[in-house]
Design a protein around this motif. Structure first.
Motif, PDB file in Angstrom:
ATOM      1  N   SER A  14      15.583 -52.572 -47.194  1.00 53.87           N
ATOM      2  CA  SER A  14      16.085 -51.708 -45.916  1.00 53.87           C
ATOM      3  C   SER A  14      15.306 -51.817 -45.435  1.00 53.87           C
ATOM      4  N   TYR A  15      13.935 -51.360 -46.275  1.00 53.36           N
ATOM      5  CA  TYR A  15      12.085 -50.912 -45.037  1.00 53.36           C
ATOM      6  C   TYR A  15      11.394 -52.012 -44.527  1.00 53.36           C
ATOM      7  N   GLU A  16      11.865 -53.512 -45.191  1.00 50.98           N
ATOM      8  CA  GLU A  16      11.855 -54.598 -44.505  1.00 50.98           C
ATOM      9  C   GLU A  16      12.863 -55.276 -43.127  1.00 50.98           C
ATOM     10  N   ILE A  17      13.625 -54.859 -43.688  1.00 52.05           N
ATOM     11  CA  ILE A  17      14.711 -54.815 -42.551  1.00 52.05           C
ATOM     12  C   ILE A  17      14.174 -54.247 -41.168  1.00 52.05           C
ATOM     13  N   ALA A  18      13.456 -52.579 -41.531  1.00 54.52           N
ATOM     14  CA  ALA A  18      13.884 -51.576 -40.188  1.00 54.52           C
ATOM     15  C   ALA A  18      12.270 -52.134 -40.019  1.00 54.52           C
ATOM     16  N   ARG A  19      11.371 -52.535 -40.533  1.00 54.49           N
ATOM     17  CA  ARG A  19      10.330 -53.258 -40.030  1.00 54.49           C
ATOM     18  C   ARG A  19      10.188 -54.231 -39.022  1.00 54.49           C
ATOM     19  N   MET A  20      11.221 -55.290 -38.815  1.00 49.52           N
ATOM     20  CA  MET A  20      11.539 -55.981 -38.272  1.00 49.52           C
ATOM     21  C   MET A  20      12.179 -55.795 -37.193  1.00 49.52           C
ATOM     22  N   GLY A  21      12.845 -54.197 -37.004  1.00 46.65           N
ATOM     23  CA  GLY A  21      13.336 -53.596 -35.403  1.00 46.65           C
ATOM     24  C   GLY A  21      14.571 -53.547 -35.600  1.00 46.65           C
ATOM     25  N   LEU A  22      14.545 -53.219 -36.448  1.00 49.30           N
ATOM     26  CA  LEU A  22      16.309 -52.992 -36.844  1.00 49.30           C
ATOM     27  C   LEU A  22      17.010 -51.867 -36.868  1.00 49.30           C
ATOM     28  N   GLY A  23      16.805 -50.599 -36.177  1.00 52.04           N
ATOM     29  CA  GLY A  23      17.005 -49.199 -36.660  1.00 52.04           C
ATOM     30  C   GLY A  23      18.586 -48.854 -37.107  1.00 52.04           C
ATOM     31  N   TYR A  24      18.514 -47.552 -38.036  1.00 52.61           N
ATOM     32  CA  TYR A  24      19.847 -47.067 -38.470  1.00 52.61           C
ATOM     33  C   TYR A  24      19.897 -45.852 -38.892  1.00 52.61           C
ATOM     34  N   VAL A  25      21.066 -45.385 -37.895  1.00 56.52           N
ATOM     35  CA  VAL A  25      21.153 -43.445 -37.457  1.00 56.52           C
ATOM     36  C   VAL A  25      22.598 -43.394 -38.519  1.00 56.52           C
ATOM     37  N   PRO A  26      22.261 -42.905 -40.177  1.00 63.15           N
ATOM     38  CA  PRO A  26      23.543 -42.738 -41.191  1.00 63.15           C
ATOM     39  C   PRO A  26      24.226 -41.416 -40.287  1.00 63.15           C
ATOM     40  N   GLU A  27      24.954 -41.911 -40.677  1.00 66.41           N
ATOM     41  CA  GLU A  27      26.443 -40.860 -40.535  1.00 66.41           C
ATOM     42  C   GLU A  27      26.062 -39.202 -41.024  1.00 66.41           C
ATOM     43  N   GLU A  28      25.158 -38.698 -42.194  1.00 64.45           N
ATOM     44  CA  GLU A  28      24.804 -38.098 -42.827  1.00 64.45           C
ATOM     45  C   GLU A  28      23.187 -37.450 -42.226  1.00 64.45           C
ATOM     46  N   ARG A  29      22.865 -37.699 -41.399  1.00 61.36           N
ATOM     47  CA  ARG A  29      21.086 -38.250 -40.841  1.00 61.36           C
ATOM     48  C   ARG A  29      20.471 -38.595 -41.615  1.00 61.36           C
ATOM     49  N   ARG A  30      19.635 -37.800 -42.726  1.00 65.75           N
ATOM     50  CA  ARG A  30      19.040 -38.153 -43.965  1.00 65.75           C
ATOM     51  C   ARG A  30      16.851 -38.132 -43.305  1.00 65.75           C
ATOM     52  N   ILE A  31      17.713 -36.410 -42.645  1.00 67.75           N
ATOM     53  CA  ILE A  31      16.260 -36.320 -41.669  1.00 67.75           C
ATOM     54  C   ILE A  31      15.522 -35.315 -42.866  1.00 67.75           C
ATOM     55  N   PHE A  32      13.934 -35.359 -42.857  1.00 72.02           N
ATOM     56  CA  PHE A  32      13.272 -34.433 -43.171  1.00 72.02           C
ATOM     57  C   PHE A  32      13.420 -33.108 -43.018  1.00 72.02           C
ATOM     58  N   THR A  33      14.589 -32.266 -44.184  1.00 70.70           N
ATOM     59  CA  THR A  33      13.907 -31.075 -43.700  1.00 70.70           C
ATOM     60  C   THR A  33      13.115 -30.105 -44.053  1.00 70.70           C
ATOM     61  N   GLU A  34      12.098 -30.238 -44.525  1.00 73.47           N
ATOM     62  CA  GLU A  34      10.813 -29.588 -44.575  1.00 73.47           C
ATOM     63  C   GLU A  34       9.859 -29.961 -43.897  1.00 73.47           C
ATOM     64  N   LEU A  35       9.987 -31.077 -42.707  1.00 76.89           N
ATOM     65  CA  LEU A  35       9.091 -31.306 -41.865  1.00 76.89           C
ATOM     66  C   LEU A  35       9.602 -30.423 -40.417  1.00 76.89           C
ATOM     67  N   THR A  36       8.348 -30.939 -39.828  1.00 78.94           N
ATOM     68  CA  THR A  36       8.735 -30.018 -38.387  1.00 78.94           C
ATOM     69  C   THR A  36       9.765 -31.273 -38.041  1.00 78.94           C
ATOM     70  N   VAL A  37       9.444 -30.690 -36.822  1.00 78.68           N
ATOM     71  CA  VAL A  37      10.236 -31.772 -35.578  1.00 78.68           C
ATOM     72  C   VAL A  37       9.189 -32.816 -34.845  1.00 78.68           C
ATOM     73  N   ARG A  38       8.518 -32.580 -35.409  1.00 77.86           N
ATOM     74  CA  ARG A  38       7.340 -33.198 -35.223  1.00 77.86           C
ATOM     75  C   ARG A  38       7.287 -34.585 -36.137  1.00 77.86           C
ATOM     76  N   GLU A  39       6.648 -33.864 -36.836  1.00 79.75           N
ATOM     77  CA  GLU A  39       6.107 -34.372 -38.259  1.00 79.75           C
ATOM     78  C   GLU A  39       7.363 -35.536 -38.706  1.00 79.75           C
ATOM     79  N   ASN A  40       8.998 -35.291 -38.406  1.00 75.98           N
ATOM     80  CA  ASN A  40       9.763 -36.363 -38.261  1.00 75.98           C
ATOM     81  C   ASN A  40       9.659 -36.999 -37.852  1.00 75.98           C
TER      82      ASN A  40
END
Length: 248
Positions: free
Chosen positions: A80-106
């Motif tokens: 999946s990380y290789e696919i993302a590097r090719m330019g295919l973006g994915y926003v999952p339904e559950e979002r999967r943000i990094f909750t302990e990082l700031t907005v800018r760090e995310n």
């Protein structure tokens, strides 16, 4: 195979896709395509297989079978990380943000270099300023821990983080679900902004009113099988299909 170089070829092409969760066979011979600058709605009720389709395309399922091609290149067994590097973006339904990082760090975690289309025309080049222009509330939250944000704000952040990767095509899973009307409106504006810049979107959605605002074409999925395909205008006007496959 050479990269896709003209608008007549699909940016994303899926053919004969089967997918499983363990022994459960979820997708059955699914085929679809998304062209450059096109927004395609993947419609269906909860449990129809929409999220599974996006996960299978992104290589997130251990067991899948079929052909997935992106920008003229077979994804095969790529990670999946290789696919993302090719330019295919994915926003999952559950979002999967990094909750302990700031907005800018995310946002930094999703950052990739700007892209150029194979025909030489400039691709997307999202910056902090441009994503803040698209989602103004994030500009005032840059130093806020992401875990303290509301659900709608986290949805905006998940999309903005993916945009920082400058995707040619975005897989967007249920962006209107469970968020305030104002956030839904901003999501629609974001999708139309991507389309205007030549990017493509495959939108998993069960809210036909939202999908109508942004989609050019639609596929209707039921129990892992495509039951209908056509323009969004045709789907919106076909009450029988909507009642059979989309009504709750």
């Amino acid at each position: 195979m050479s990269p896709v170089s003209d608008d007549s070829q699909p940016v994303l092409s899926v053919s004969g896709l089967d997918a499983w969760y363990g022994a459960a066979h979820i997708l059955h011979g699914l085929s679809l395509e998304v062209k450059r600058g096109e927004v395609v709605g993947l419609m269906g009720r909860n449990g129809a297989g929409k999220s599974t389709t996006l996960k299978a395309i992104m290589g997130l399922l251990a067991r899948r079978r079929g052909r997935v091609s992106f920008m003229g290149q077979e994804l095969g067994q790529r990670q999946s990380y290789e696919i993302a590097r090719m330019g295919l973006g994915y926003v999952p339904e559950e979002r999967r943000i990094f909750t302990e990082l700031t907005v800018r760090e995310n946002l930094i975690t999703g950052q990739q270099a700007g892209r150029t289309w194979p025909d030489g025309t400039p691709g997307l080049n999202w910056t902090f300023d441009s994503v803040f222009e698209l989602f103004p509330p994030l500009a005032d939250m840059q130093q806020r821990p992401a875990g303290s944000m509301s659900g709608g704000e986290q949805q905006m952040l998940a999309v903005a983080r993916t945009l920082m990767g400058n995707p040619y095509c975005l897989l967007l899973d249920e962006p209107s679900e469970g968020v305030a009307p104002l956030i839904v409106e901003q999501m629609a504006e974001m999708i139309l902004a991507l389309k205007a810049r030549g990017a493509s979107v495959l939108l998993s959605e069960q809210n036909i009113h939202f999908a109508q605002l942004v989609s050019d074409r639609a596929y209707v999925l039921e129990k892992g099988v495509i039951r209908y395909s056509g323009t969004m205008q045709e789907l919106a006007g076909d009450e029988a299909v909507r009642r059979e496959h989309l009504a709750l």
